[in-house]
Design a protein around this motif. Sequence first.
Motif, PDB file in Angstrom:
ATOM      1  N   GLY A  17      11.802  74.313  44.972  1.00 36.06           N
ATOM      2  CA  GLY A  17      11.750  75.722  44.579  1.00 36.06           C
ATOM      3  C   GLY A  17      12.930  76.553  45.061  1.00 36.06           C
ATOM      4  N   SER A  18      13.915  75.899  45.699  1.00 39.51           N
ATOM      5  CA  SER A  18      15.074  76.650  46.196  1.00 39.51           C
ATOM      6  C   SER A  18      16.190  76.664  45.154  1.00 39.51           C
ATOM      7  CB  SER A  18      15.602  75.993  47.482  1.00 39.51           C
ATOM      8  OG  SER A  18      16.303  74.802  47.160  1.00 39.51           O
ATOM      9  N   VAL A  19      17.229  77.454  45.418  1.00 42.46           N
ATOM     10  CA  VAL A  19      18.406  77.465  44.536  1.00 42.46           C
ATOM     11  C   VAL A  19      19.403  76.373  44.943  1.00 42.46           C
ATOM     12  CG1 VAL A  19      18.232  79.942  44.082  1.00 42.46           C
ATOM     13  CG2 VAL A  19      19.671  79.129  45.992  1.00 42.46           C
ATOM     14  N   THR A  20      19.075  75.628  45.995  1.00 39.79           N
ATOM     15  CA  THR A  20      20.044  74.723  46.635  1.00 39.79           C
ATOM     16  C   THR A  20      20.064  73.345  45.978  1.00 39.79           C
ATOM     17  OG1 THR A  20      19.586  75.909  48.689  1.00 39.79           O
ATOM     18  CG2 THR A  20      20.730  73.801  48.876  1.00 39.79           C
ATOM     19  N   MET A  21      21.257  72.896  45.646  1.00 36.41           N
ATOM     20  CA  MET A  21      21.419  71.581  45.001  1.00 36.41           C
ATOM     21  C   MET A  21      21.623  70.491  46.043  1.00 36.41           C
ATOM     22  SD  MET A  21      21.728  69.697  42.247  1.00 36.41           S
ATOM     23  CE  MET A  21      21.873  70.898  40.921  1.00 36.41           C
ATOM     24  N   PRO A  22      20.684  69.549  46.164  1.00 39.35           N
ATOM     25  CA  PRO A  22      20.933  68.406  47.037  1.00 39.35           C
ATOM     26  C   PRO A  22      22.066  67.558  46.446  1.00 39.35           C
ATOM     27  CG  PRO A  22      18.708  68.324  46.081  1.00 39.35           C
ATOM     28  CD  PRO A  22      19.405  69.472  45.458  1.00 39.35           C
ATOM     29  N   THR A  23      23.072  67.326  47.249  1.00 39.58           N
ATOM     30  CA  THR A  23      24.270  66.631  46.760  1.00 39.58           C
ATOM     31  C   THR A  23      24.534  65.410  47.625  1.00 39.58           C
ATOM     32  OG1 THR A  23      25.178  68.720  45.981  1.00 39.58           O
ATOM     33  CG2 THR A  23      26.739  66.922  46.286  1.00 39.58           C
ATOM     34  N   MET A  24      24.718  64.295  46.989  1.00 43.66           N
ATOM     35  CA  MET A  24      24.955  63.057  47.746  1.00 43.66           C
ATOM     36  C   MET A  24      26.342  62.512  47.436  1.00 43.66           C
ATOM     37  SD  MET A  24      21.119  61.559  47.530  1.00 43.66           S
ATOM     38  CE  MET A  24      19.771  62.720  47.863  1.00 43.66           C
ATOM     39  N   PRO A  50      16.522  68.350  41.568  1.00 40.78           N
ATOM     40  CA  PRO A  50      17.795  67.945  40.981  1.00 40.78           C
ATOM     41  C   PRO A  50      18.595  67.167  42.016  1.00 40.78           C
ATOM     42  CG  PRO A  50      17.970  70.194  41.764  1.00 40.78           C
ATOM     43  CD  PRO A  50      16.564  69.723  42.083  1.00 40.78           C
ATOM     44  N   VAL A  51      19.584  66.411  41.571  1.00 40.20           N
ATOM     45  CA  VAL A  51      20.539  65.762  42.478  1.00 40.20           C
ATOM     46  C   VAL A  51      21.922  65.840  41.853  1.00 40.20           C
ATOM     47  CG1 VAL A  51      21.313  63.545  43.433  1.00 40.20           C
ATOM     48  CG2 VAL A  51      18.906  64.161  43.577  1.00 40.20           C
ATOM     49  N   ALA A  52      22.913  66.156  42.682  1.00 43.30           N
ATOM     50  CA  ALA A  52      24.304  66.092  42.252  1.00 43.30           C
ATOM     51  C   ALA A  52      25.009  65.001  43.048  1.00 43.30           C
ATOM     52  CB  ALA A  52      25.003  67.434  42.484  1.00 43.30           C
ATOM     53  N   LEU A  53      26.037  64.432  42.462  1.00 48.20           N
ATOM     54  CA  LEU A  53      26.887  63.474  43.167  1.00 48.20           C
ATOM     55  C   LEU A  53      28.312  64.008  43.185  1.00 48.20           C
ATOM     56  CD1 LEU A  53      25.727  60.036  41.637  1.00 48.20           C
ATOM     57  CD2 LEU A  53      24.945  61.095  43.773  1.00 48.20           C
ATOM     58  N   ALA A  54      29.016  63.756  44.304  1.00 58.85           N
ATOM     59  CA  ALA A  54      30.411  64.166  44.421  1.00 58.85           C
ATOM     60  C   ALA A  54      31.156  63.106  45.227  1.00 58.85           C
ATOM     61  CB  ALA A  54      30.516  65.542  45.085  1.00 58.85           C
ATOM     62  N   SER A  55      32.491  63.229  45.256  1.00 58.32           N
ATOM     63  CA  SER A  55      33.287  62.140  45.849  1.00 58.32           C
ATOM     64  C   SER A  55      33.479  62.248  47.357  1.00 58.32           C
ATOM     65  CB  SER A  55      34.661  62.068  45.189  1.00 58.32           C
ATOM     66  OG  SER A  55      35.504  63.096  45.693  1.00 58.32           O
TER      67      SER A  55
END
Length: 452
Positions: free
Chosen positions: A326-333, A357-362
Amino acid sequence: MNYHHSMKTIIYNIGTLAGILPEGVRKLEGAQMNGVECIEDAYLVIEDGVIVDFGAASDVGSGFKNNPSHAIGAGPSPCGQGGSTVFKAATHTSDDAACNIQYIDAKGGFVMPAFCDSHTHIVYAGCRDGEFRDKIAGLSYEEIAARGGGILNSADLLHETSEDELYRQAMERVHEIMSMGTGAVEIKSGYGLTVEDELKMLRVIRRIKETAPVTVRANFLGAHAVGRAYRGRQSEYVDLVCNEMLPAVAAEGLADFVDVFCDEGFFTVEETDRILAKAAEYGITPKIHANELEVSGGVQVGVKHGALSVDHLEKTTDAEIEALRGSVTMPTMLPGCSFFLGIPFGNAKGYIEAGLPVALASDYNPGSSPSGNMRFVMALGCIRMRLTPEQSFNACTINSAYAMGVSDILGSITVGKKANLIITKPVPSLAFIPYSHQTPVIEKVLLGGQVL
Ligand code: NIG
Ligand code: FE
């Protein structure tokens, strides 16, 4: 007469146009991540760097796909002749724009949104190949850092390097990642660790923003490590970040975001809270490094301050998942970091199954992830995190766009979004892209509608 010469690009012969989203979608969560909307045999129209139309070639006129000259006139043909009339009718554009058309034959390949890399440290001096040997010999990231290597090693090198030289080195990496399909990149400071050197880094990032065709966002990471001069006086260093660095950064408008390495051996939850509270006074949104080395509480303090993303998350418990709900925060791995350091991969699948949601970054940086190859990140998402190709694709495009605050303008095939695109060689499926992960499938990269 005052003519507006708009530049128009038509990509035809698209085997699969992938990553289509309706206007207004800013991120995908849970089961929404399971699908990637595609059109087979498609075209896409770009005007002044923005996607203005796309669709199935069959909607434009017969013969369009295999021989566009029949339908719209290949190459520099006179306006209003032959099929271009058909095309114009189908795309509802005005006559004056049609005279300045560039055609790109996608040759049956995929066209998809360029990758968005929401977490990098690509402004740094030199490299840390010496530590690579220590790492191979068995020293952990923490052990290397504790010996005065790691981030402090990069800070020493950066201090010795001029702003121009730093820019030159960073631009080599920018060119490298653009050619590998990155269309947006977030870049952090954090190898300065003094007021002057942090500003130097952020000015380099600003210069990259102004000169590179890739979309750039700047992140002030003064709290990456305690600067050498403050060794043993961590609390005073946090004061420096709050009372000197932040005001100077804000005064020059150098940062879109603020970050803290909230983890074991680096900054505590209380210190993070202090820095984020101060950043809020300047209206700067946080993004947090958390739970790489230990379950740090960084996720919770990030969510508390409305962080746009919390990143790393190699170590997580149910408490983090609940905090993020429910947060605005994107979990990013950052699977490239897990790969390089040999530490656990984040539980991306668990997050998605929990509806998040999940985001991926380098995490491209000299110490824990010396690669900015987002296609490899997408592949690791599949191979090591067991995401489906569709989930991993969404994590590397729309969700990572969200994690750097650009999903209103990037991250999907949507009318009105910037034409930062990848054109691949003909490949059998979306899955082939991460599956055959070393095969060079990227044929062209377009940034702002311009071929790189
Ligand atoms: O995201 N974890 C903290 N910072 C970087 C590593 C920086 C470095 O070692 O130079 C990271 O992994
Ligand atoms: Fe990082």
